[in-house]
Design a protein around this motif. Structure first.
Motif, PDB file in Angstrom:
ATOM      1  N   MET A  46      -6.359  13.478  15.289  1.00 52.96           N
ATOM      2  CA  MET A  46      -7.819  13.409  15.265  1.00 52.96           C
ATOM      3  C   MET A  46      -8.456  14.733  15.682  1.00 52.96           C
ATOM      4  O   MET A  46      -9.474  15.143  15.119  1.00 52.96           O
ATOM      5  N   ASN A  50     -10.828  16.715  13.168  1.00 54.80           N
ATOM      6  CA  ASN A  50     -12.183  17.124  13.572  1.00 54.80           C
ATOM      7  C   ASN A  50     -12.369  18.627  13.419  1.00 54.80           C
ATOM      8  O   ASN A  50     -13.436  19.086  13.008  1.00 54.80           O
ATOM      9  N   THR A  51     -11.334  19.388  13.748  1.00 51.66           N
ATOM     10  CA  THR A  51     -11.419  20.847  13.613  1.00 51.66           C
ATOM     11  C   THR A  51     -11.548  21.234  12.152  1.00 51.66           C
ATOM     12  O   THR A  51     -12.370  22.092  11.797  1.00 51.66           O
ATOM     13  N   GLN A  53     -12.796  19.376   9.806  1.00 54.80           N
ATOM     14  CA  GLN A  53     -14.141  18.955   9.394  1.00 54.80           C
ATOM     15  C   GLN A  53     -15.188  19.974   9.843  1.00 54.80           C
ATOM     16  O   GLN A  53     -16.084  20.329   9.080  1.00 54.80           O
ATOM     17  N   LEU A  90     -12.323  10.094  19.095  1.00 56.52           N
ATOM     18  CA  LEU A  90     -12.214  11.234  18.189  1.00 56.52           C
ATOM     19  C   LEU A  90     -12.318  10.781  16.733  1.00 56.52           C
ATOM     20  O   LEU A  90     -12.928  11.459  15.901  1.00 56.52           O
ATOM     21  N   LYS A  93     -15.920  10.149  15.952  1.00 59.50           N
ATOM     22  CA  LYS A  93     -16.613  11.428  15.774  1.00 59.50           C
ATOM     23  C   LYS A  93     -16.412  11.921  14.344  1.00 59.50           C
ATOM     24  O   LYS A  93     -17.354  12.398  13.701  1.00 59.50           O
ATOM     25  N   LEU A  94     -15.190  11.786  13.840  1.00 56.69           N
ATOM     26  CA  LEU A  94     -14.907  12.145  12.445  1.00 56.69           C
ATOM     27  C   LEU A  94     -15.776  11.320  11.508  1.00 56.69           C
ATOM     28  O   LEU A  94     -16.364  11.848  10.561  1.00 56.69           O
ATOM     29  N   GLY A  97     -19.213  12.399  11.334  1.00 52.22           N
ATOM     30  CA  GLY A  97     -19.320  13.660  10.614  1.00 52.22           C
ATOM     31  C   GLY A  97     -19.152  13.517   9.110  1.00 52.22           C
ATOM     32  O   GLY A  97     -19.177  14.510   8.389  1.00 52.22           O
TER      33      GLY A  97
END
Length: 144
Positions: A46, A50-51, A53, A90, A93-94, A97
């Motif tokens: 995750m 996220n990074t 993304q 996490l 959060k994705l 986004g």
């Protein structure tokens, strides 16, 4: 398998040097398949998603096996250091986004819970849709 997909696979395994990694094209779409029930593996998947993304990559997440439990409303894992966040936080959060998050088509029929137990916005994957993503030569597939 094309050169871009092979490089993506080798990158995912950590087998390329920094110079070779720097020469690859930027990833515009990624499928992150999480199968591990191990919290640190789920968390790192995750974090990396996220990074990606944040760097402009559209991310799809497919949760299978024990990792599918991240999608349940009642899942409460211990926070992971150093940021004190859980894999499910996490993952959400994705989702916020713009990531598509789904559980494998076999997950719910083989669990004791139904669709109503899933967090809002998490779907059940449709094999033809996931297959199209996996076959797209412009998509990198990462497995955890």
């Amino acid at each position: 398998m094309n050169k871009k997909r092979i490089i993506g696979s080798l990158f995912g395994l950590g087998l390329l040097t920094g110079a070779a990694q720097a020469s690859t094209d930027s990833v515009e779409q990624a499928l992150v398949m999480v199968n591990s029930g191990e919290l640190q593996t789920q968390g790192m998947a995750m974090v990396l998603a996220n990074t990606m993304q944040a760097q402009g990559t559209h991310v799809d997440v497919l949760l299978c096996g024990k990792a599918g439990e991240l999608a349940f409303k009642d899942t409460e894992n211990a926070p992971l250091k150093p940021k004190n966040v859980t894999p499910e936080q996490l993952m959400m959060k994705l989702k916020q986004g713009g990531a598509n998050v789904s559980v494998c088509a076999l997950f719910l029929p083989n669990s004791d819970k139904g669709k109503a137990a899933l967090l809002s916005g998490i779907s059940v994957a449709k094999p033809p849709q996931i297959s199209r993503i996996m076959r797209n030569e412009d998509v990198r597939v990462f497995n955890f």
